[in-house]
Design a protein around this motif. Structure first.
Motif, PDB file in Angstrom:
ATOM      1  N   ALA A  49       0.833  -1.199   0.000  1.00 31.00           N
ATOM      2  CA  ALA A  49       0.000   0.000   0.000  1.00 31.00           C
ATOM      3  C   ALA A  49       0.869   1.250   0.000  1.00 31.00           C
ATOM      4  N   LYS A  50       0.424   2.261  -0.734  1.00 28.22           N
ATOM      5  CA  LYS A  50       1.189   3.505  -0.862  1.00 28.22           C
ATOM      6  C   LYS A  50       1.306   4.228   0.480  1.00 28.22           C
ATOM      7  N   TYR A  51       0.302   4.110   1.324  1.00 28.98           N
ATOM      8  CA  TYR A  51       0.334   4.830   2.588  1.00 28.98           C
ATOM      9  C   TYR A  51       1.310   4.223   3.590  1.00 28.98           C
ATOM     10  N   LEU A  52       1.838   3.039   3.300  1.00 28.03           N
ATOM     11  CA  LEU A  52       2.816   2.425   4.205  1.00 28.03           C
ATOM     12  C   LEU A  52       4.239   2.907   3.928  1.00 28.03           C
TER      13      LEU A  52
END
Length: 56
Positions: A49-52
């Motif tokens: 995930a990009k938010y990680l």
């Protein structure tokens, strides 16, 4: 005790095993379809995930 009697000519149609036979087959195909759909959705998900990603 509750006792239900069936007419002699319709005894096979009111048998619980006969009534649930179609439901068991439908449930099998439903579960199979959900598993296939979940597999393809999983293939479309990103690996991470990009938010990680923390870029400090």
């Amino acid at each position: 005790m509750l006792h239900c009697s069936t007419p002699k000519g319709r005894a096979g149609l009111s048998d619980p095993a006969t009534q649930t036979l179609g439901h068991e087959t439908a449930f099998y195909w439903y579960v199979t379809a959900m598993m296939v759909m979940a597999y393809f959705v999983r293939l479309r998900l990103p690996r991470q995930a990009k938010y990680l990603r923390h870029e400090h």
